[in-house]
Design an enzyme around this catalytic site. Structure first.
Site, PDB file in Angstrom:
ATOM      1  N   ASN A 139       1.050  -1.044   0.586  1.00 40.79           N
ATOM      2  CA  ASN A 139       0.300  -0.123   0.582  1.00 40.79           C
ATOM      3  C   ASN A 139       0.975   1.184   0.124  1.00 40.79           C
ATOM      4  OD1 ASN A 139       0.433  -0.396   2.941  1.00 40.79           O
ATOM      5  ND2 ASN A 139      -1.079   0.119   3.640  1.00 40.79           N
ATOM      6  N   GLU A 235       5.568  -4.763  12.048  1.00 43.03           N
ATOM      7  CA  GLU A 235       3.480  -3.207  11.813  1.00 43.03           C
ATOM      8  C   GLU A 235       2.869  -4.152  11.252  1.00 43.03           C
ATOM      9  OE1 GLU A 235       2.717   0.748   9.585  1.00 43.03           O
ATOM     10  OE2 GLU A 235       4.597  -0.035   9.734  1.00 43.03           O
ATOM     11  N   CYS A 269      -3.138   0.296   7.055  1.00 37.02           N
ATOM     12  CA  CYS A 269      -3.767  -0.201   8.891  1.00 37.02           C
ATOM     13  C   CYS A 269      -3.822   0.919   9.999  1.00 37.02           C
ATOM     14  CB  CYS A 269      -1.911  -1.120   8.856  1.00 37.02           C
ATOM     15  SG  CYS A 269      -0.547  -0.110   9.003  1.00 37.02           S
TER      16      CYS A 269
END
Length: 459
Positions: A139, A235, A269
């Site tokens: 992304n 992450e 996220c």
């Protein structure tokens, strides 16, 4: 290279590049080359490393339009956002270069504690770990890659860089820009291929000394288990709530919620993925959000639309399943629930309850549930029941109330009267529970990629 993979645009069938599908043997050669180069790079003066990073940043600025166009085609981000990502990345690299020059050791006196010795002093230095494996997501294929690579390089590590399958061409262009500097070429190694073929080989290779990964919680947990004794920074996913109290500025809340939930089609996220609203204001808030959602531009990256096709049909199927499940269990469709292939129109659901999958699962797409709450304590309880703990937003005019709630939330960051988001890039970035392991942010990332070493003077 025996095999190659064609790279297609997200919004169509245009082939605009190809990437090598490397074998384990080829990947192994890359790792060994990085390991052999690290010693020389690690002994290079920090200011020289910083100069190279500044050169890299300048190269990215020069190539912002070229790289931005590839990001847009490859991962479906509108062109303006894609170019902005490249420029932001250049700023991140510059800051990393300067911060790296400010990482110093320390001098400790032996008599500072009871039982110590005034005849001892310790010089504490920070050494690179060795070879850092950087695995980035689709992304933000340039920014989230550079946020791993730049701290690793400034601290004297060599890097093996494995981008996500989609986004890899953008990452490759970023590395090509780096290689136009004076960086010794073996210090950075680009690898690409099928995860099923080279994934485990990479994370378990004996010459990998640290892993930094951004991606799904499932993959991150698997990496953590397989990495065993080497440092890992992860992450992972999120289910970030926007908590809206009854005294909130609803216009402000709606503006930030829509931007936080639907930009880049919710494929972040840190996107707002659920709204927990006081029952007394939920209806008004829902109407304000609806008006803004229905004004969002929907289309292709070439149209510079806000909501664009998701990364693939599998992602769109997952989002559609969450919507269908909620509606079948009594949720109210406020707007949306329209789909064209893997373009899912922005969807808002109200009266969502904890029996619905969309209340708990991370959609990574443009669907937002509103969950109505009666008591302040219920905001905290429902938020903390999630397996994730990345960020949360609190909308209220009462700073003390926001602070009281924030201290009880099991998340890494809490935003007051603003959307959840990554950055500024030098702020610590932390995920609690299944949202991550370790701390990022430029200084924290540099520190995670070094170890202390003591030289003790006996006087």
């Amino acid at each position: 290279m025996k095999n190659e993979k064609k790279v297609y645009s997200v919004s169509g069938n245009e082939v605009f590049g190809s990437l090598p599908l490397m074998s384990q043997e080829e990947v192994g050669d890359k790792i060994h080359q990085a390991s052999a180069a690290q010693g020389s790079w690690g002994s290079t003066e920090v200011y020289k490393r910083a100069e190279i990073l500044h050169e890299w940043a300048e190269q990215l600025v020069k190539k912002q339009d070229q790289i931005g166009e590839v990001i847009s085609k490859e991962v479906g981000k509108n062109l303006a956002s894609a170019v902005k990502e490249v420029v932001r990345t250049a700023d991140l690299i510059r800051y990393t270069a300067e911060e790296g020059c400010r990482i110093h050791g320390e001098l400790l006196k032996g008599d500072s504690s009871k039982g110590g010795s005034s005849n001892k002093m310790a010089m504490v230095e920070q050494e690179p770990l060795g070879v850092v494996l950087a695995i980035s997501p689709f992304n933000y294929p340039v920014n989230l890659a550079a946020s791993k690579i730049a701290p690793a390089l400034i601290s004297g590590n060599a890097v093996v860089f494995k981008p996500a399958s989609q986004g890899a061409l953008s990452g490759k262009l970023m590395i090509e820009a780096l290689l136009e500097t004076d960086l010794p070429s073996d210090t950075i190694q680009f690898v690409s291929g099928k995860g099923s073929e080279i994934g485990d080989f990479l994370v378990t290779h004996p010459n990998i000394d640290m892993i930094t990964f951004t991606g799904s919680t499932e993959t991150g947990q698997a990496i953590s288990q397989k990495a065993k004794m080497i440092p890992v920074v992860l992450e992972l996913g999120g289910k970030d709530p926007a908590i809206v109290l009854e005294d909130a500025d609803l216009d402000l809340a709606a503006e930030h919620i829509v931007s936080g939930a639907y930009s880049y089609s919710g494929q972040r996220c840190t996107a707002i993925k659920r709204v927990l609203a006081s029952d007394t204001i939920a209806h008004d808030l829902s109407e304000k959000i609806k008006q803004k959602v229905e004004n969002l531009s929907v289309g292709t990256p070439e149209d510079n639309a806000t909501v664009t096709p998701l990364i693939n049909n599998e992602a769109a199927d997952f989002v559609q399943d969450l919507i269908d499940d909620a509606l079948s269990k009594g949720a109210e469709l406020v707007t949306g629930n329209r789909r064209e292939d893997h373009l899912v129109y922005p969807t808002l659901l109200d009266h969502v309850n904890s029996d619905m999958k969309v209340a708990w699962e991370e959609p990574f797409g443009p669907v937002l549930p509103i969950i109505r709450i009666n008591e302040t304590e219920d905001f905290v309880s429902l938020s903390n029941q999630s397996q994730y703990g990345l960020q949360a937003s609190i909308f209220t005019k009462d700073v003390q109330k926001a602070r009281d709630i924030a201290t009880k939330l099991d998340v890494g960051s809490v935003q007051m009267n603003a959307k959840t988001e990554r950055g500024p890039d030098h702020f610590p970035f932390i995920g609690a529970k299944n949202s991550g392991l370790g701390s990022q942010g430029i200084r924290r990332s540099i520190e995670s990629m070094t170890r202390d070493k003591l030289f003790i003077l006996n006087l």
